[in-house]
Design an enzyme around this catalytic site. Structure first.
Site, PDB file in Angstrom:
ATOM      1  N   HIS A  60       1.211  -0.779   0.256  1.00  0.00           N
ATOM      2  CA  HIS A  60      -0.046  -0.335   0.128  1.00  0.00           C
ATOM      3  C   HIS A  60       1.208   1.592   0.143  1.00  0.00           C
ATOM      4  CE1 HIS A  60      -3.475  -2.652   1.761  1.00  0.00           C
ATOM      5  NE2 HIS A  60      -3.243  -2.483   0.514  1.00  0.00           N
ATOM      6  N   GLU A  63       1.395   3.175   2.980  1.00  0.00           N
ATOM      7  CA  GLU A  63       2.268   3.093   4.541  1.00  0.00           C
ATOM      8  C   GLU A  63       3.055   2.406   3.846  1.00  0.00           C
ATOM      9  OE1 GLU A  63      -0.574  -1.073   5.036  1.00  0.00           O
ATOM     10  OE2 GLU A  63      -1.755   0.529   4.764  1.00  0.00           O
ATOM     11  N   HIS A 206       2.406  -4.385   6.733  1.00  0.00           N
ATOM     12  CA  HIS A 206       1.570  -3.007   6.283  1.00  0.00           C
ATOM     13  C   HIS A 206       1.666  -2.227   7.922  1.00  0.00           C
ATOM     14  CE1 HIS A 206      -0.539  -4.329   2.628  1.00  0.00           C
ATOM     15  NE2 HIS A 206       0.524  -5.696   3.408  1.00  0.00           N
ATOM     16  N   GLU A 265       0.461  -5.323  10.994  1.00  0.00           N
ATOM     17  CA  GLU A 265       0.206  -3.854  11.164  1.00  0.00           C
ATOM     18  C   GLU A 265       1.473  -3.122  11.964  1.00  0.00           C
ATOM     19  OE1 GLU A 265      -2.112  -2.591   9.389  1.00  0.00           O
ATOM     20  OE2 GLU A 265      -3.100  -4.361   8.162  1.00  0.00           O
TER      21      GLU A 265
END
Length: 295
Positions: A60, A63, A206, A265
């Site tokens: 992403h 990110e 991420h 994450e």
């Protein structure tokens, strides 16, 4: 050596990777393909062990700090191997004798450049990008690749269900999975690498949430939950059994191979996370990757 004082764009990544490859002879780099805008998608290999491990970052665009985290981990691990010292409390040489790592630190370079430098980074697409972004020149909320397709919604793991759940009908900053799985060159490159190498374990970095996702539709092996619990204990993050999420790289990997796959994450806050969080992100990533490489 890895520059960590500013936002981490594609140029900084290329410069740092070249310097690391020059400094550490055990690193091997290869080009997997090119992004939509022709930027090289680069993979770096480290280690000589029988267990094949893949870690990627910056699927992403906003990110991008995950690229900086993974490059910093690479530098630490290569340095500890050379000096016969510890990585995450373990002998780096032992880890690299047991594992061979294939790292892709920047899956979405066009998107990273768009977030950090705006639509001038893609002159042929500038007008269309501005329209997709609601006319705003602030692309800090952009997750997709340069064609407005979310690369982590591109994999053939119940892709149709994810598309219906997202209900995003056209390209834009986030959550549009394309017209079909694996239409995008960046997702294709990661899929082909995975199929070619046949990894035993895989991980995608991420941001944000301080969570570890380890399952997919009961396809994961029993050791995945055990390994996730170790990662959680080492990092202070929470191991989460995720539901109602499909079409991601981790999902496809687990479904295809029935082997441990993880989405991490990193950090807390609003993407893009600031570089000031790097020490905390790196500490957690180091602990988690140490567990990933352990027996």
């Amino acid at each position: 050596m890895v520059e960590s004082a500013a936002a981490y764009d594609y140029g900084a990544f290329r410069r740092d990777l070249a310097l690391l490859a020059q400094r550490y002879g055990q690193l091997r780099t290869e080009m997997l393909g090119c992004s939509v805008m022709g930027r090289e998608l680069l993979c770096v290999r480290l280690g000589s062990g029988p267990r094949r491990v893949h870690i990627n970052a910056a699927f992403h665009a906003n990110e991008w700090i995950t690229s900086l985290v993974l490059m910093s981990v690479l530098e630490e691990l290569a340095g500890a191997d050379e000096q016969n010292s510890l990585f995450a409390g373990r002998s780096a040489r032992r880890l690299l004798a047991n594992n061979t790592l294939w790292l892709v630190p920047m899956v979405n370079p066009d998107g990273v450049e768009l977030v950090l430098h705006g639509p001038c980074s893609a002159p042929p697409l500038q007008c269309g990008l501005l329209a997709q972004n609601g006319g705003s020149c602030d692309f800090s909320g952009w997750k997709a690749n340069i064609r407005g397709i979310d690369l982590n919604d591109q994999f053939p793991a119940h892709w149709e269900e994810e598309r219906a759940r997202r209900f995003v009908p056209e390209p834009g900053p986030r959550d549009y999975g394309g017209e079909a799985p694996l239409t995008e060159s960046e997702a294709q490159a990661i899929a082909l690498l995975t199929l070619d190498v046949d990894f035993h374990r895989a991980m995608a970095l991420h941001t944000q949430g301080e969570e570890i996702y380890w399952n997919y539709r009961e396809c994961e092996p029993p050791e995945a939950e055990v390994l996730a619990a170790r990662m959680a204990a080492a990092s202070g993050y929470k191991a989460v059994k995720l539901a109602d999420s499909d079409a991601g790289y981790k999902d496809w990997f687990i479904q295809l191979y029935r082997r441990p796959g993880f989405t991490i994450e990193l950090g807390c806050g609003v993407n893009p996370l600031p570089v000031s969080q790097l020490p905390q992100l790196l500490g957690a990533a180091r602990a988690i990757i140490g567990e990933l490489l352990e027996d």
